[in-house]
Design a protein around this motif. Structure first.
Motif, PDB file in Angstrom:
ATOM      1  N   THR A  10      41.041  71.100  68.768  1.00  0.00           N
ATOM      2  CA  THR A  10      40.169  70.345  68.968  1.00  0.00           C
ATOM      3  C   THR A  10      41.051  68.810  68.924  1.00  0.00           C
ATOM      4  OG1 THR A  10      38.709  71.421  67.627  1.00  0.00           O
ATOM      5  CG2 THR A  10      38.457  68.879  67.941  1.00  0.00           C
ATOM      6  N   VAL A  11      41.073  68.047  69.938  1.00  0.00           N
ATOM      7  CA  VAL A  11      41.927  66.935  69.819  1.00  0.00           C
ATOM      8  C   VAL A  11      40.948  65.668  69.228  1.00  0.00           C
ATOM      9  CG1 VAL A  11      43.060  65.262  71.385  1.00  0.00           C
ATOM     10  CG2 VAL A  11      43.205  67.666  71.745  1.00  0.00           C
ATOM     11  N   GLU A  18      47.104  63.104  77.102  1.00  0.00           N
ATOM     12  CA  GLU A  18      47.314  64.096  76.361  1.00  0.00           C
ATOM     13  C   GLU A  18      46.274  65.041  75.887  1.00  0.00           C
ATOM     14  OE1 GLU A  18      50.945  63.119  73.764  1.00  0.00           O
ATOM     15  OE2 GLU A  18      49.821  64.106  72.174  1.00  0.00           O
ATOM     16  N   ALA A  19      45.169  64.080  75.539  1.00  0.00           N
ATOM     17  CA  ALA A  19      43.996  64.610  74.848  1.00  0.00           C
ATOM     18  C   ALA A  19      43.122  65.574  76.071  1.00  0.00           C
ATOM     19  CB  ALA A  19      43.072  63.522  74.594  1.00  0.00           C
ATOM     20  N   MET A  20      43.178  65.127  77.190  1.00  0.00           N
ATOM     21  CA  MET A  20      42.466  65.671  78.150  1.00  0.00           C
ATOM     22  C   MET A  20      43.266  67.113  78.582  1.00  0.00           C
ATOM     23  SD  MET A  20      39.988  64.041  79.263  1.00  0.00           S
ATOM     24  CE  MET A  20      39.702  64.652  81.014  1.00  0.00           C
ATOM     25  N   THR A  21      44.579  67.051  78.529  1.00  0.00           N
ATOM     26  CA  THR A  21      45.115  68.435  79.042  1.00  0.00           C
ATOM     27  C   THR A  21      45.161  69.103  77.799  1.00  0.00           C
ATOM     28  OG1 THR A  21      47.061  67.075  78.322  1.00  0.00           O
ATOM     29  CG2 THR A  21      46.571  67.348  80.719  1.00  0.00           C
ATOM     30  N   MET A  22      45.140  69.114  76.862  1.00  0.00           N
ATOM     31  CA  MET A  22      45.238  69.952  75.576  1.00  0.00           C
ATOM     32  C   MET A  22      44.189  70.320  75.088  1.00  0.00           C
ATOM     33  SD  MET A  22      48.615  68.534  73.765  1.00  0.00           S
ATOM     34  CE  MET A  22      48.704  70.186  72.897  1.00  0.00           C
ATOM     35  N   GLU A  37      36.373  67.890  80.202  1.00  0.00           N
ATOM     36  CA  GLU A  37      35.519  67.598  81.531  1.00  0.00           C
ATOM     37  C   GLU A  37      34.447  67.088  81.633  1.00  0.00           C
ATOM     38  OE1 GLU A  37      36.585  70.905  80.617  1.00  0.00           O
ATOM     39  OE2 GLU A  37      38.394  70.562  81.555  1.00  0.00           O
ATOM     40  N   GLU A  38      33.652  67.385  80.434  1.00  0.00           N
ATOM     41  CA  GLU A  38      32.352  66.921  80.169  1.00  0.00           C
ATOM     42  C   GLU A  38      32.376  65.513  79.771  1.00  0.00           C
ATOM     43  OE1 GLU A  38      30.045  68.958  77.174  1.00  0.00           O
ATOM     44  OE2 GLU A  38      28.445  67.081  77.451  1.00  0.00           O
ATOM     45  N   VAL A  39      33.298  65.154  78.800  1.00  0.00           N
ATOM     46  CA  VAL A  39      33.514  63.844  78.477  1.00  0.00           C
ATOM     47  C   VAL A  39      33.906  63.125  79.754  1.00  0.00           C
ATOM     48  CG1 VAL A  39      34.932  62.434  76.974  1.00  0.00           C
ATOM     49  CG2 VAL A  39      34.030  64.718  76.089  1.00  0.00           C
ATOM     50  N   TYR A  40      34.781  63.676  80.372  1.00  0.00           N
ATOM     51  CA  TYR A  40      35.162  62.898  81.555  1.00  0.00           C
ATOM     52  C   TYR A  40      34.141  62.497  82.679  1.00  0.00           C
ATOM     53  CZ  TYR A  40      37.902  61.810  85.793  1.00  0.00           C
ATOM     54  OH  TYR A  40      38.306  60.929  86.876  1.00  0.00           O
ATOM     55  N   GLY A  92      35.620  53.938  79.529  1.00  0.00           N
ATOM     56  CA  GLY A  92      36.832  53.244  79.644  1.00  0.00           C
ATOM     57  C   GLY A  92      37.990  54.001  79.067  1.00  0.00           C
ATOM     58  N   PHE A  93      37.833  54.697  77.965  1.00  0.00           N
ATOM     59  CA  PHE A  93      38.991  55.336  77.461  1.00  0.00           C
ATOM     60  C   PHE A  93      39.582  56.661  77.893  1.00  0.00           C
ATOM     61  CE2 PHE A  93      41.300  57.251  73.896  1.00  0.00           C
ATOM     62  CZ  PHE A  93      42.171  56.312  73.348  1.00  0.00           C
ATOM     63  N   ILE A  94      38.558  57.284  78.211  1.00  0.00           N
ATOM     64  CA  ILE A  94      39.143  58.509  78.991  1.00  0.00           C
ATOM     65  C   ILE A  94      39.274  58.276  80.502  1.00  0.00           C
ATOM     66  CG2 ILE A  94      38.404  60.953  79.459  1.00  0.00           C
ATOM     67  CD1 ILE A  94      39.032  60.554  76.359  1.00  0.00           C
ATOM     68  N   GLY A  95      40.531  58.808  81.003  1.00  0.00           N
ATOM     69  CA  GLY A  95      40.509  58.769  82.371  1.00  0.00           C
ATOM     70  C   GLY A  95      41.593  57.355  82.581  1.00  0.00           C
ATOM     71  N   SER A  96      42.562  57.709  83.467  1.00  0.00           N
ATOM     72  CA  SER A  96      43.380  56.599  83.666  1.00  0.00           C
ATOM     73  C   SER A  96      43.854  56.700  85.278  1.00  0.00           C
ATOM     74  CB  SER A  96      44.763  57.097  82.958  1.00  0.00           C
ATOM     75  OG  SER A  96      45.763  56.076  83.264  1.00  0.00           O
ATOM     76  N   PRO A  97      43.820  55.349  85.788  1.00  0.00           N
ATOM     77  CA  PRO A  97      43.539  54.051  84.949  1.00  0.00           C
ATOM     78  C   PRO A  97      41.796  53.985  84.631  1.00  0.00           C
ATOM     79  CG  PRO A  97      43.951  53.752  87.351  1.00  0.00           C
ATOM     80  CD  PRO A  97      44.058  55.151  87.205  1.00  0.00           C
TER      81      PRO A  97
END
Lengths: 310, 460, 362, 298
Positions: free
Chosen positions: C32-33, C196-200, C219-222, C232-237
């Protein structure tokens, strides 16, 4: 080409200047001790000869033998300024004032003081630097303010206290008060060192399964070694040189005198025997000087950690 | 790093050892008060039918005195040896121990103060300076020896001691100590040969001294005029008292207030200061203790020297002295109206209030002041003696032909300044007189200050 | 192995609330991240789970045991610190063995386990070195080794990779994830780096201001951020946000410069809500940039373009605000040129303009 | 049942030995001394049985010109000694940093030497070096032709005062230098590099970078030494015994004299309390610095 030359010239000039400065400081710091050493190596009576010899032409260890009480009557027979004491009597007195006992006493007192004041002050320093509690500053100031009190103020009551404990004329009467004379300073030095250590280390050790007291011994103490060393050397030197209390509680008994008290006694008894007094000085300083030389890097590093930065 | 680690381990081991040593048997003090039981070994002989075991309680009496107890300068045992022998032959169950004190009176005195404050029972008999008896007696630290409560000294012993000196050790009518054990009286040494050479008689007044010294110094370059001990110390105070009385001054007025600011006193101090100013005494006198000033006379460098009579002992010893047969010793001079006086510096022996074997201590004290030990003492150290018979003993005179001289000087002895505040008064005087002779203060100011301070200290 | 549960955790530092009644469940064996900007309370939460801080209120369970009163040294957890917290006076071997020695494990076993761990992490050659003789990556491995050697119930990792350089960080995070999967130990991982959070993460927990914003699979959060902060926080840019007014009758959204149809799945929600403004969120990767006008496209002025190799990040001015878009490199507009933006209705997010919450879909 | 200690409790336990010791050997003694000072105690410390005299002893202290004289000397001594020690110590510390590495190592070892010498032994050393006839200093001055005969270092009042100060400076410049070495080592090297790049030459660098950054250390070292110098006893006792006259008498040696030579416990205690009050004044400044710069975990 010329730039290169002038650079080389400047480097050499700097090097020369550095050497000169070093020599000047060395002369300032070492001349007195050098002269004492040279006096201690002169034969008895030669210290009064004019012109003065900066270094004895025939160095002899006679004075050291006298100070350590291993001198023979025949050696004392040679004329000495102002002395009307027979060699046999003098030999007896010399033996009774042998510096071996004070050196041993001082070693015992100072080692014990250093060890126990380190123990006590590393505990209190740990609390102050790394534990959370109220009145932290107040605690520190309480300890520090104590150290400001001149020993002239506390000497008489301390003497009476030692009396009621029945400790007069024992080394313990010097050890116990001296431990606490050094605790405030040691606490401060060590606390400053502790404060510099990262808190993560402690947390890591906690989750690694160690209790606070184990962490204290296994992580904090080894890491704070330079700070502890500094404080230890301070305490050792402090009690090595402590004079007022030592001379009061030893009550003039040579068997329990430490070096400073014995030194005064000795210099009163052999007021004119400056070769002997010099030898006694050298003997009293040699051990601590040697010890401090060996540890000087740590002493300075211990101070670097913050004790003097505030 | 590893080098330091090695040292670290070494130091740790040392600390542990040292700590063990400190916790273990504490180093035995030189003197331990103990009642020891001596068991006389059983003799196995055929003739003895039954074996006898005699248990004996031995009481240790500890005497505190300085290293001179261990020394002899003549054909006798050092005092401690003589005392031990005498005591042990008379009282086999008393054991005498010596506790060596400092040779410096000040350190010695302060050492006693700590002992008494600690109510320390170790020491039974104390060597005390003549001036200390009043102070210690006032503080209640000494056992009176004639107050009708045991232990009281045998009157047969005191009858043989010189009354004037016993009086010096009496405080408020009570005898606090026996003395002098070792007495010093100040007098004037002079170079007989030089005075004769230039046609002078021994000086009678202080002005004579100046005249003689100036004349001879002019003709004998390199000679020091007059040496004395001017270090800020009791010796300076002792010299000061001699000048004070020599010029007709005194310690206290009738009301007990300090009288050392009188015109006579001022004249005396100005005289001392002028000695240095005029070069008769070198400026270094202000740094000299008694031995320092004495050495110059003994080595033939000085015309006059003021000091105690104990120097007589080696003035005629060719090994130590360069003036054998060339010296004279007379009582200190005095100005008209003054008193020729020598300061009495006596060491007495007293019994500590806190001693736990006072009776045994008194027995030892009596032995110490009985004729045999007194004679031995004179033979070994040759002081002014408490026992009258010593002065006329043929052995003593044979050993010390100067005994009549000593007797003459002893007559000029000045009664000591007896006050419980003596140490403070002595310090004040040492400071002020020293300040005057080093030119730090005008003599008048020094004496005014001295008296103001003394009155403050004594509560007048 | 055990899961971790926290219930109603409250933590105050003086007046500051660091954790505001946080309840969470960390499932057994999962990674869990906890992610969020600095100061969001994620590290505090981790330290409370470790027992290094006392909670002001609420409780922590490891397995089924409430551990509030259990000191850290009695909780069977391991923690990796951002600073690695290697003991500088010990060798690598001693560092790794340190937790084992706390448990009075036999010397032989300590040796065997340390060597095994070292081999697993590729540290076998370094065992006799002191920490200061190691590189950042090596120190990181040692810290990991110290955590895994004792087979704890829970791993706690406090930004363990943030002191590494960018390349190493990417390598290590894969390794770390792989390691976690192999060991199967419940892991709580704190980071401020959303990539890092997304990938792990097996499960992602987004925090802000001591409050959990959203938790779920990455994926769901994204794809369904619960509010503008998460979006705004998840996903770059970061996601672009444009404030629009709503025309409910036409089901249209009116931005200052353009208007567009509201995605059909939101129409019902918009109508029910009856408010006249809404926040439109579009991720840069969902914006399409066209060189010429097309039906429904919105005009925008190029502000700056940043080539990133295979793609290009384009910042454009639209409706008085700046927006970012990712385009293929074949479109190379110059600064100041007008381009046309379109987006797929399906990728649009709508948020309430007052609460910042995402609008519900049908 | 397991007893679980909370952090403040542990802290309390850890502080306890130090506190007990400090209370017993400092604070209790101060209270005792305070009680003594209010009684007329002569040759005894049993204050219960002796008359209570309110502040009469203090009145005596303040009336005494010698108290003021010794206070003047103590203050002069403290001021001169600390200032000179700072100058010499700073010079030595800077030199250690300036010279090459291995010379610096040697210098450090040399500088630390005077520090290890106990004060009473320091007094002995200088008694010999200032000896009126065969002292090294007099001898050097004579052989340089500066004076005809060796000056009386310890008996000439002005000379004695400054000889004492010199002896103190010789020993304690060392600890000053050690403190400053610690402070210098704590200045990050980056700052020097930055200053060099910014074009500051060495003197400028010293004034504008080193000195300001060292200032806290200097202040602390000054206060530390100042408090120590105010309490000086051993050196005076062993070197001049307060002489000539009372010129070099310090407050501490005065208090000692009243205790052990005069046996006036009450008056001696009053002296001691006055000394303590003066030192507390300076200590307050010192402690406020500690307080301001506390960097410990709160």
């Amino acid at each position: 080409m010329s730039a290169k030359l002038s650079h080389r010239y400047r480097t050499q000039y700097t090097y020369l200047m550095q050497t000169v400065v070093t020599i000047l400081i060395a002369v300032f710091c070492l001349t007195p001790m050098f002269y004492i050493l040279s006096t201690s190596l002169k034969p008895r009576g030669a210290e009064y000869m004019i012109p003065l010899e900066l270094w004895p032409s025939k160095p002899t260890l006679q004075a050291y033998r006298a100070v350590l009480g291993i001198v023979e009557e025949a050696e004392l027979a040679s004329e000495s300024k102002g002395s009307m004491v027979l060699p046999a009597d003098q030999a007896r007195i010399v033996k009774s004032l042998s510096f071996v006992t004070p050196l041993r006493n001082s070693l015992i007192v100072s080692s014990a003081v250093a060890a126990f004041s380190l123990l006590i002050s590393s505990l209190s320093a740990y609390a102050i630097a790394r534990l959370r509690f109220r009145y932290k500053i107040q605690s520190l100031i309480f300890l520090q303010l104590g150290a400001m009190i001149p020993i002239a103020v506390t000497i008489a009551p301390t003497f009476m206290l030692m009396r009621s404990l029945g400790l007069l004329r024992t080394l313990l009467a010097m050890i116990i008060p001296n431990i606490f004379y050094n605790v405030p300073m040691s606490t401060w030095l060590i606390a400053c060192y502790f404060a510099e250590l990262p808190f993560d280390l402690e947390d890591a050790a906690k989750v690694d399964g160690y209790k606070p007291i184990q962490i204290f011994w296994k992580v904090i103490i080894p890491l704070a070694a330079p700070g502890l060393f500094s404080a230890g050397v301070f305490a050792f030197l402090g009690s090595w040189g402590e004079f007022m209390l030592a001379s009061a509680v030893s009550m003039g008994i040579p068997a329990v005198q430490t070096v400073p008290a014995a030194m005064l006694n000795f210099s009163v008894q052999f007021r004119y025997e400056w070769t002997w007094i010099s030898a006694a000085i050298i003997l009293s300083v040699a051990l601590v000087a040697f010890m401090t030389l060996v540890f000087q890097r740590w002493v300075i590093r211990g101070l670097t950690a913050g004790a003097v930065k505030y | 790093m590893s080098r330091e680690r090695k040292w670290l381990v070494g130091i740790c081991i040392l600390v542990v050892l040292a700590t063990l040593a400190a916790c273990g048997p504490t180093p035995t003090p030189q003197v331990i008060k103990e009642k020891e039981t001596v068991v006389v070994p059983v003799k196995e002989t055929v003739t003895v039918k039954e074996t006898v075991v005699v248990p004996q309680e031995k009481t240790t009496v500890t005497i505190a005195y300085n290293q001179y107890f261990n020394m002899t300068f003549g054909p006798a045992d050092p005092p401690i040896v003589a005392i031990k022998k005498a005591v042990e032959s008379k009282y086999p169950n008393i054991k005498v121990e010596l506790l060596v004190t400092s040779t410096e009176a000040k350190t010695w005195h302060d050492m006693y103060t700590t002992w008494f404050m600690a109510k320390d029972p170790t020491v039974d008999i104390l060597g005390v300076g003549g001036y200390w008896t009043a102070e210690f007696a006032e503080a209640g630290w000494l056992e009176p020896l004639n107050d009708g409560v045991a232990p009281d000294v045998d009157p047969k012993i005191t009858a043989k001691l010189i009354p004037a000196y016993l009086e010096a050790h009496t405080y408020k009518g009570k005898l606090m100590g026996l003395g002098p054990w070792w007495g010093g009286i100040g007098g004037l040494y002079y170079r007989k040969d030089l005075l004769e050479k230039y046609g002078f008689k021994p000086p009678q007044t202080y002005d004579d001294v100046v005249t003689i010294a100036k004349t001879i110094m002019a003709k004998e370059p390199g000679m020091t005029g007059w040496t004395w001990s001017g270090k800020k110390d009791v010796a300076l105070v002792n010299r000061w008292f001699e000048y004070l009385y020599g010029f007709g001054g005194k310690y206290f007025d009738d009301a007990g207030k300090c009288a050392m600011n009188s015109p006579q006193a001022l004249a005396a101090l100005e005289y001392m200061v002028n000695l240095i100013k005029d070069g008769i005494s070198p400026a270094e006198v202000a740094t000299w203790k008694e031995e320092d000033s004495m050495v110059r006379f003994v080595s033939g460098q000085a015309i006059f020297h003021t000091g105690r009579q104990d120097m007589l002992f080696w003035l005629d010893n060719p090994e130590k002295s360069k003036v054998v047969g060339k010296w004279g010793f007379i009582p200190n001079p005095a100005q008209p109206g003054g008193r020729r006086s020598g300061t009495y510096e006596g060491w007495a022996f007293a019994i500590s209030k806190f001693s736990d074997s006072k009776d045994a201590a008194l027995k030892v004290l009596e032995v110490m002041f009985d004729f045999p030990v007194q004679k031995e003492l004179n033979l070994s150290q040759g002081p002014v003696q408490a026992h009258m018979d010593v002065y006329t003993d043929p052995d003593v005179i044979k050993n010390n032909p100067n005994m009549p001289l000593i007797e003459e000087i002893a007559k000029t002895a000045l009664a000591p300044l007896s006050s419980p505040q003596y140490p403070e008064i002595a310090d004040i005087l040492a400071e002020e007189i020293h300040a005057a002779i080093t030119g730090l203060k005008a003599p008048k100011a020094a004496l005014t200050d001295a008296c103001a301070r003394i009155d403050l200290a004594t509560g007048h | 192995m055990a899961g971790v549960r926290v219930e109603g955790l409250l933590k105050k530092f003086g007046n500051v609330t660091a954790l505001d009644h946080v309840s969470l469940e960390f499932e057994d064996g999962q990674l869990t991240v906890l992610v969020g900007p600095s100061g969001c309370g994620k590290t505090t939460l981790l330290r409370i789970i470790a027992g290094l801080e006392d909670a002001t209120g609420g409780s922590v369970f490891i397995g089924h045991e409430a551990v509030n009163q259990v000191p850290p040294w009695e909780r069977n957890i391991a923690m990796v610190f951002q600073s690695y917290a290697l003991y500088p006076h010990m060798t690598v071997f001693d560092n790794i063995a340190f937790p084992l020695r706390a448990r009075k494990i036999s010397k032989a076993e300590v040796k065997q386990r340390v060597e095994q761990t070292a081999a697993l992490l590729g540290l076998s050659e370094l065992l006799q070195r002191k920490p200061r003789q190691l590189s950042g990556g090596q120190m990181q491995r040692v810290a990991l080794g110290r955590a895994i050697v004792r087979k704890p119930e829970v791993f706690l990792m406090d930004e363990p990779l943030s002191n590494l350089d960018a390349k190493l960080r990417v390598e290590m995070r894969a390794e770390l994830k792989r390691l976690q999967k192999d060991l199967g130990v419940t892991t709580i991982y704190v980071t401020h780096d959303q990539a890092e959070a997304m990938t792990m993460a097996d499960k992602l927990v987004v925090m802000r201001g001591g409050v959990i914003q959203q938790m779920g699979e990455p994926e769901e959060v994204y794809s369904h951020p619960r509010n503008t902060f998460v979006g705004g926080f998840i996903g770059s840019p970061a996601m672009n946000f444009i404030r629009c007014s709503v025309d409910c009758a036409e089901a249209e959204l009116h931005a200052p410069d353009f208007q567009c149809k509201a995605p059909s799945r939101f129409v019902e929600a918009l109508r029910r809500r009856g408010k006249d403004s809404v926040i439109l969120g579009v991720r840069p990767e969902d914006l399409k940039v066209l060189a010429s006008f097309e039906e429904g496209a919105v005009p925008a002025t190029v502000y700056i373009s940043e080539p990133m190799g295979k793609e290009m990040l384009l910042t454009v001015e639209v409706g008085g605000a700046l927006a970012k878009a990712i385009t293929p490199t074949n479109v190379r507009p110059r600064i100041g040129e007008t381009v046309w933006l379109t987006f797929d209705e399906a990728c649009v997010h709508l948020f309430d303009s007052e609460t910042d919450e995402a609008l519900p879909t049908e | 049942m397991k007893i679980r200690l909370r952090e403040p409790t542990i802290a309390f336990l850890f502080l306890l030995p130090a506190f007990i010791g400090v209370i017993v050997f400092y604070y209790y003694q101060i209270v005792q001394t305070g009680i003594y000072s209010l009684h007329n105690l002569q040759h005894t410390a049993d204050w219960q049985t002796q008359p209570f005299v309110w502040f009469k002893n203090y009145a005596t202290v303040f009336r005494s010109t010698y108290f003021w004289q010794s206070l003047r000397f103590t203050v002069y001594f403290t001021f001169m000694a600390t200032v000179l020690e700072l100058a010499v110590g700073l010079g030595m510390a800077m030199a250690t940093f300036w010279v090459s590495r291995w010379l610096g190592g040697i210098l450090r070892a040399i500088i630390i030497m005077p520090w290890v010498i106990p004060p009473i032994i320091n007094a002995m050393i200088w008694r010999w070096l200032f000896h009126a006839d065969v002292g090294l200093f007099g001898y050097i001055l004579v052989s340089l032709g500066l004076v005809d005969k060796p000056p009386l270092f310890l008996t000439e009042p002005m000379l004695a005062v400054h000889s004492v100060i010199f002896a103190d400076v010789w020993k304690n410049s060392s600890i000053m230098a050690i403190f400053l070495l610690g402070g210098l080592a704590a200045i990050p090297a980056d700052i020097y590099d930055a200053a060099k790049v910014d074009g500051a030459r060495s003197w400028f660098r010293f004034r504008k970078v080193t000195l300001p950054m060292l200032l806290p250390t200097i202040l602390v070292a000054l206060l530390f030494r100042g408090i120590d110098a105010l309490r000086t006893f051993d050196l005076i006792y062993g070197l001049t015994g307060g002489g000539p006259g009372t010129v070099t008498e310090t407050l501490s040696s005065f208090a000692y004299k009243y205790y052990f030579t005069y046996g006036k416990f009450g008056l001696g205690s009053a002296y001691a309390i006055v000394v303590f009050a003066i030192i507390v004044g300076l200590a307050a400044v010192y402690l406020s610095r500690i307080r301001r710069n506390m960097r410990f975990k709160e």
